[in-house]
Design a protein around this motif. Sequence first.
Motif, PDB file in Angstrom:
ATOM      1  N   VAL A  14       8.540  11.800   1.195  1.00 52.75           N
ATOM      2  CA  VAL A  14       7.459  10.513   1.023  1.00 52.75           C
ATOM      3  C   VAL A  14       7.256  10.094   2.407  1.00 52.75           C
ATOM      4  O   VAL A  14       8.243   9.694   3.203  1.00 52.75           O
ATOM      5  N   LEU A  15       5.920   9.959   2.872  1.00 49.86           N
ATOM      6  CA  LEU A  15       5.526   9.352   3.985  1.00 49.86           C
ATOM      7  C   LEU A  15       5.169   7.860   3.575  1.00 49.86           C
ATOM      8  O   LEU A  15       4.243   7.638   2.860  1.00 49.86           O
ATOM      9  N   GLU A  16       5.628   6.957   4.242  1.00 52.22           N
ATOM     10  CA  GLU A  16       5.392   5.512   3.798  1.00 52.22           C
ATOM     11  C   GLU A  16       4.573   5.003   5.138  1.00 52.22           C
ATOM     12  O   GLU A  16       4.775   4.994   6.214  1.00 52.22           O
ATOM     13  N   VAL A  17       3.285   4.118   4.836  1.00 47.97           N
ATOM     14  CA  VAL A  17       2.786   3.664   5.774  1.00 47.97           C
ATOM     15  C   VAL A  17       2.379   2.237   5.308  1.00 47.97           C
ATOM     16  O   VAL A  17       2.203   2.025   4.136  1.00 47.97           O
ATOM     17  N   PRO A  18       1.835   1.209   6.251  1.00 44.25           N
ATOM     18  CA  PRO A  18       1.669   0.030   5.903  1.00 44.25           C
ATOM     19  C   PRO A  18       0.149   0.094   4.609  1.00 44.25           C
ATOM     20  O   PRO A  18      -0.617   0.677   5.274  1.00 44.25           O
ATOM     21  N   PRO A  19       0.247  -0.661   3.643  1.00 44.48           N
ATOM     22  CA  PRO A  19      -0.973  -0.389   2.859  1.00 44.48           C
ATOM     23  C   PRO A  19      -2.327  -0.650   3.640  1.00 44.48           C
ATOM     24  O   PRO A  19      -3.204  -0.200   3.238  1.00 44.48           O
ATOM     25  N   THR A  20      -2.549  -1.642   4.445  1.00 41.02           N
ATOM     26  CA  THR A  20      -3.606  -2.018   5.163  1.00 41.02           C
ATOM     27  C   THR A  20      -4.086  -0.505   5.816  1.00 41.02           C
ATOM     28  O   THR A  20      -5.345  -0.114   5.879  1.00 41.02           O
ATOM     29  N   ARG A  21      -3.102  -0.033   6.445  1.00 43.01           N
ATOM     30  CA  ARG A  21      -3.463   1.157   7.295  1.00 43.01           C
ATOM     31  C   ARG A  21      -3.848   2.362   6.497  1.00 43.01           C
ATOM     32  O   ARG A  21      -4.853   3.103   6.745  1.00 43.01           O
TER      33      ARG A  21
END
Length: 55
Positions: free
Chosen positions: A37-44
């Motif tokens: 799973v790749l997790e990124v900030p929701p805004t990004r």
Amino acid sequence: MTVLWRKSSYSGNSGGDCVELRAGLGAVRDSKNSGVVLEVPPTRLAAFLAAVRRA
């Protein structure tokens, strides 16, 4: 807690290769390899999706 993944509406129903998003948490995964799973900030992630929609 149940984690809900959302598959692209452009993906077929055959369960093949697609990208899935985890709603509201900024997580992306490849459906054929659900352990990574790749997790990124929701805004990004939202900014990325907006740019894709404009393209």
